[in-house]
Motif scaffolding. Sequence first.
Motif, PDB file in Angstrom:
ATOM      1  N   GLU A   1       4.985  48.249  17.103  1.00 40.43           N
ATOM      2  CA  GLU A   1       5.713  48.363  18.356  1.00 40.43           C
ATOM      3  C   GLU A   1       5.161  49.548  19.141  1.00 40.43           C
ATOM      4  O   GLU A   1       4.984  50.637  18.572  1.00 40.43           O
ATOM      5  CB  GLU A   1       7.211  48.554  18.119  1.00 40.43           C
ATOM      6  N   PRO A   2       4.883  49.370  20.443  1.00 47.09           N
ATOM      7  CA  PRO A   2       4.340  50.491  21.221  1.00 47.09           C
ATOM      8  C   PRO A   2       5.225  51.731  21.134  1.00 47.09           C
ATOM      9  O   PRO A   2       6.456  51.642  21.116  1.00 47.09           O
ATOM     10  CB  PRO A   2       4.301  49.933  22.650  1.00 47.09           C
ATOM     11  N   ALA A   3       4.573  52.893  21.088  1.00 47.79           N
ATOM     12  CA  ALA A   3       5.259  54.176  20.997  1.00 47.79           C
ATOM     13  C   ALA A   3       4.675  55.118  22.044  1.00 47.79           C
ATOM     14  O   ALA A   3       3.576  54.879  22.568  1.00 47.79           O
ATOM     15  CB  ALA A   3       5.091  54.766  19.589  1.00 47.79           C
ATOM     16  N   PRO A   4       5.373  56.200  22.384  1.00 47.80           N
ATOM     17  CA  PRO A   4       4.838  57.145  23.377  1.00 47.80           C
ATOM     18  C   PRO A   4       3.636  57.913  22.833  1.00 47.80           C
ATOM     19  O   PRO A   4       3.582  58.241  21.643  1.00 47.80           O
ATOM     20  CB  PRO A   4       6.012  58.089  23.636  1.00 47.80           C
ATOM     21  N   LEU A   5       2.693  58.209  23.711  1.00 51.72           N
ATOM     22  CA  LEU A   5       1.624  59.150  23.415  1.00 51.72           C
ATOM     23  C   LEU A   5       2.150  60.542  23.765  1.00 51.72           C
ATOM     24  O   LEU A   5       2.602  60.767  24.894  1.00 51.72           O
ATOM     25  CB  LEU A   5       0.361  58.828  24.187  1.00 51.72           C
ATOM     26  N   VAL A   6       2.122  61.460  22.806  1.00 48.24           N
ATOM     27  CA  VAL A   6       2.680  62.797  22.997  1.00 48.24           C
ATOM     28  C   VAL A   6       1.548  63.774  23.293  1.00 48.24           C
ATOM     29  O   VAL A   6       0.637  63.962  22.475  1.00 48.24           O
ATOM     30  CB  VAL A   6       3.473  63.244  21.752  1.00 48.24           C
ATOM     31  N   VAL A   7       1.594  64.386  24.467  1.00 47.13           N
ATOM     32  CA  VAL A   7       0.535  65.266  24.947  1.00 47.13           C
ATOM     33  C   VAL A   7       0.476  66.539  24.101  1.00 47.13           C
ATOM     34  O   VAL A   7       1.503  67.156  23.782  1.00 47.13           O
ATOM     35  CB  VAL A   7       0.769  65.623  26.423  1.00 47.13           C
ATOM     36  N   ARG A   8      -0.732  66.905  23.747  1.00 42.78           N
ATOM     37  CA  ARG A   8      -0.966  68.132  22.989  1.00 42.78           C
ATOM     38  C   ARG A   8      -2.055  68.924  23.701  1.00 42.78           C
ATOM     39  O   ARG A   8      -2.953  68.355  24.305  1.00 42.78           O
ATOM     40  CB  ARG A   8      -1.399  67.786  21.560  1.00 42.78           C
ATOM     41  N   ASN A   9      -1.977  70.249  23.631  1.00 47.29           N
ATOM     42  CA  ASN A   9      -2.944  71.143  24.308  1.00 47.29           C
ATOM     43  C   ASN A   9      -3.051  70.803  25.789  1.00 47.29           C
ATOM     44  O   ASN A   9      -4.132  70.547  26.326  1.00 47.29           O
ATOM     45  CB  ASN A   9      -4.308  71.050  23.627  1.00 47.29           C
ATOM     46  N   ALA A  10      -1.897  70.831  26.446  1.00 48.70           N
ATOM     47  CA  ALA A  10      -1.815  70.406  27.847  1.00 48.70           C
ATOM     48  C   ALA A  10      -2.553  71.332  28.795  1.00 48.70           C
ATOM     49  O   ALA A  10      -2.784  70.957  29.961  1.00 48.70           O
ATOM     50  CB  ALA A  10      -0.344  70.306  28.267  1.00 48.70           C
ATOM     51  N   ASP A  11      -2.921  72.526  28.336  1.00 47.03           N
ATOM     52  CA  ASP A  11      -3.675  73.428  29.206  1.00 47.03           C
ATOM     53  C   ASP A  11      -5.173  73.141  29.187  1.00 47.03           C
ATOM     54  O   ASP A  11      -5.948  73.807  29.878  1.00 47.03           O
ATOM     55  CB  ASP A  11      -3.422  74.881  28.809  1.00 47.03           C
ATOM     56  N   HIS A  12      -5.603  72.143  28.421  1.00 51.90           N
ATOM     57  CA  HIS A  12      -7.016  71.778  28.373  1.00 51.90           C
ATOM     58  C   HIS A  12      -7.415  71.086  29.676  1.00 51.90           C
ATOM     59  O   HIS A  12      -6.615  70.425  30.331  1.00 51.90           O
ATOM     60  CB  HIS A  12      -7.265  70.848  27.184  1.00 51.90           C
TER      61      HIS A  12
ATOM     62  N   GLU B   1       2.983  70.211  27.854  1.00 51.96           N
ATOM     63  CA  GLU B   1       2.963  70.162  26.387  1.00 51.96           C
ATOM     64  C   GLU B   1       4.188  69.393  25.865  1.00 51.96           C
ATOM     65  O   GLU B   1       5.330  69.658  26.246  1.00 51.96           O
ATOM     66  CB  GLU B   1       2.962  71.585  25.811  1.00 51.96           C
ATOM     67  N   GLY B   2       3.922  68.419  25.005  1.00 49.26           N
ATOM     68  CA  GLY B   2       4.996  67.635  24.416  1.00 49.26           C
ATOM     69  C   GLY B   2       5.487  66.479  25.254  1.00 49.26           C
ATOM     70  O   GLY B   2       6.370  65.723  24.809  1.00 49.26           O
ATOM     71  N   ASP B   3       4.957  66.315  26.464  1.00 50.18           N
ATOM     72  CA  ASP B   3       5.366  65.174  27.296  1.00 50.18           C
ATOM     73  C   ASP B   3       5.021  63.858  26.604  1.00 50.18           C
ATOM     74  O   ASP B   3       3.999  63.754  25.904  1.00 50.18           O
ATOM     75  CB  ASP B   3       4.664  65.210  28.660  1.00 50.18           C
ATOM     76  N   GLU B   4       5.859  62.870  26.811  1.00 53.95           N
ATOM     77  CA  GLU B   4       5.652  61.557  26.220  1.00 53.95           C
ATOM     78  C   GLU B   4       5.231  60.559  27.290  1.00 53.95           C
ATOM     79  O   GLU B   4       5.930  60.395  28.294  1.00 53.95           O
ATOM     80  CB  GLU B   4       6.930  61.070  25.530  1.00 53.95           C
ATOM     81  N   ILE B   5       4.093  59.914  27.074  1.00 53.35           N
ATOM     82  CA  ILE B   5       3.614  58.866  27.982  1.00 53.35           C
ATOM     83  C   ILE B   5       3.972  57.534  27.334  1.00 53.35           C
ATOM     84  O   ILE B   5       3.377  57.126  26.346  1.00 53.35           O
ATOM     85  CB  ILE B   5       2.103  58.997  28.236  1.00 53.35           C
ATOM     86  N   GLU B   6       4.964  56.892  27.895  1.00 51.95           N
ATOM     87  CA  GLU B   6       5.602  55.745  27.256  1.00 51.95           C
ATOM     88  C   GLU B   6       4.624  54.602  26.991  1.00 51.95           C
ATOM     89  O   GLU B   6       3.836  54.222  27.854  1.00 51.95           O
ATOM     90  CB  GLU B   6       6.745  55.229  28.142  1.00 51.95           C
ATOM     91  N   GLY B   7       4.677  54.053  25.782  1.00 49.03           N
ATOM     92  CA  GLY B   7       3.929  52.843  25.434  1.00 49.03           C
ATOM     93  C   GLY B   7       2.442  53.018  25.249  1.00 49.03           C
ATOM     94  O   GLY B   7       1.732  52.032  25.054  1.00 49.03           O
ATOM     95  N   LEU B   8       1.937  54.252  25.267  1.00 51.08           N
ATOM     96  CA  LEU B   8       0.485  54.446  25.229  1.00 51.08           C
ATOM     97  C   LEU B   8      -0.100  54.416  23.817  1.00 51.08           C
ATOM     98  O   LEU B   8      -1.323  54.373  23.654  1.00 51.08           O
ATOM     99  CB  LEU B   8       0.109  55.767  25.921  1.00 51.08           C
TER     100      LEU B   8
END
Length: 512
Positions: free
Chosen positions: A396-407, A417-424
């Motif tokens: 089942e699709p899950a969120p992609l959780v952003v890591r190292n957002a300052d890159h 940081e920690g934002d969830e991109i739904e279904g990615l």
Amino acid sequence: MGTEQIRRWQSGALAHGVTDPFGQGPLPWLRGAEQYLDDEGNVVPWYVDLSVSRGEAPARPHVPGPRTADDVRCQVKGFASAGAVAPGAAIDFRVTVDPPQQFTVDIYRIGHYGGDGACHMTASPRLSGIVQSAPLAAGRTVSCHHWWQSWRLQVPGYWKTGAYVAVLTTADGYRSHIPFTVRDERPPAPRRYPTKEPPHAPALDADLLLLMPDVTWQAYNLYPEDGRTGASLYHAWDAEGRLLGEEEAPATVSFDRPYAGAGLPLHVGHAYDFIRWAERYGYDLAYADARDLHAGRVDPSRYRGLVFPGHDEYWSVPMRRAAEAARDGGTSLVFLSANSMYWQVELGPSPAGEPDRLLTCRKRRGDARGRSALWRDLGEPEQLLLGVQYAGRVPEPAPLVVRNADHWLWEATGAAEGDEIEGLVAGEADRYFPRTALPESTERILLAHSPYEDTEGRRRHQETSLYRAPSGAYVFASGTFAWSPALDRPHYVDPRIQRATANLLDRICKHD
């Protein structure tokens, strides 16, 4: 199971053991076209006739209500003599038509084209269709190499390199498809001095070379999907018409046959999603296919980056060595799907002697030393090139959780940081394996760390990887099937992924 009961879904994503939440039917790349129903009541769009959209008379007859051909009756099915062809060369199409009648071949190039998704390039005259001989089978390896040639397309020298589709349409309104690539085969550009590049650097053909995953497409091809003789590297049929699993599937499949169902490979839309988006924003692209990489027809030094835009699971030794040489020579690699470079394969000639027309993968049958055909079992885990490697299916699709957002990859995306991109995180996922060797690098970072549940309900995680090789080349692995669909597919587009991809490609393509 009688042949009349065979349905497309039975050998689609579910039967292949691969979840594909992005299916849009047989024509996933088109926009705004009139819609029709196929034989099973599914909505399928008709091709855009660009002459009509310009207010001109139709360029070709419009057949009301086209219906998708199937592999039971084989109303119209065909394949090409090669996966890729150079401008100025010829490509042959071998087609069966039942009942015999006239048919036409329309050639489209995939791209943005103002949102239409494809451009009509040319059409054949009306051709006389015949019922070709039944496919030949050696064990469970199915081949149509003995079919007669139906039409030869002489590709004009001025045609752009790209992903193309031949659309076969019979007089009574049945339709099927044959994908092929017009590959980059230009002579080196003339040198102009002075230049900002050192004198020894080769002239570039294009910034980016897209490699269409035709080897993986063929591994999944179950043609003919008739409940009797079709076979892929995953499935075959038994005498009662039951779909058998991988242990009973053949070790060898042939490129000399149509693709099952509508004639388009499983997951073909993932590559087309990237193409539409990249051409819309003007990236300097050239095209080839996986067998070009295998056969040494790709010179990586003539591009700033090689892009693998779709599911690309099956790799030969020459393919991997070419990618490694590209990275070590300073050419970046971009993998926009998951489960890349998982199985090691061999390519061999057809019975007629045509090179690279048979695909062999012994899977878990074992070699002379009892090893499976997994790259990681053969001592070369895919992580040594990709930076991550296949971890498993995502039911089942899950969120992609952003890591190292300052890159810089996440710059101007709005992602924190920690934002969830739904279904990615969908289809299949990669991750970093801490007990597996990593490639040599000067920089390495994980840009997403995303939890999901596997098919058995256990908690797993996906990771997106980027590293820089000592040569200066970047190697990016998205770690999910859903990255390319987020670039241009309706209802899946995500501006954060669009901008992150642009950040990556712009960094690779920058002209110092």
